[in-house]
Design a protein around this motif. Structure first.
Motif: not given
Length: 180
Positions: A162-169, A10-18, A103-108
């Motif tokens: 809802e949080v994004n990858f790398g967002q400070p929590l 999931m992390d690799k896909f989110e960071q890719s241009t795919l 660490p991922v996109v989702g709900i905290f």
């Protein structure tokens, strides 16, 4: 497929241009897709039933968000003279190096369930590897762990945000500021 490998995909896909990704093996299938440019990925994951194995009829149940309850304290206030110039509240910049990030996109979530106490509160001491929250991603719960030790200075994400990858929590006062 192991849960960590799914999160890595999931992390690799989110960071890719795919824009689309699909993976299948004998026991597992996952499909991921992005709608438009710069948007969050849409993930569809279906376990493929194993032949001669009964299909599961129960769906996973996500924990209900726990409401944040703050007890208001009424301060004793003395009247102050009205002045024409009142200072504007300052916005404090948050150093991401002193934060625990998503660490991922989702709900905290701050706790495992609404009946349980939050993993951490302001003022708590946190050690490396300690679980400080959960993120629900693709109907699965992923732990949020501290990568450094310190005292909790501020909770930057609320329960159910809802949080994004790398967002400070969670902002910390690090035990060893030189190691940042």
């Amino acid at each position: 497929m192991e849960l960590n490998k799914i999160y890595q995909l999931m992390d690799k896909f989110e960071q890719s241009t795919l824009t689309n990704f699909e993976y299948r093996d004998q026991e597992f299938e996952i499909q991921m897709g992005k709608k438009g440019h710069g948007s969050k990925p849409v993930v569809n994951m279906q376990p493929t039933p194993i032949p001669n194995a009964p299909a599961s009829t129960t769906a996973p149940v996500a924990p209900k968000p726990e409401p944040i309850v703050e007890t208001p304290v009424a301060p004793t206030v003395e009247p102050t003279p009205i002045s024409t110039a009142t200072p504007a509240p300052e916005e404090v910049e948050i150093d991401p190096d002193t934060c625990i990030t998503a660490p991922v996109v989702g709900i905290f979530y701050q706790a495992h369930s609404s009946e349980e106490a939050p993993y951490v509160s302001v003022g708590d001491q946190v050690s490396v590897g300690q679980q400080v929250g959960l993120i629900q991603a693709m109907q699965m719960m992923r732990p949020v762990v501290a990568k450094q030790s310190g005292q909790v200075k501020a909770l930057l994400a609320k329960n159910g945000d809802e949080v994004n990858f790398g967002q400070p929590l969670i902002q910390l006062i690090p035990d060893n500021p030189s190691e940042i």
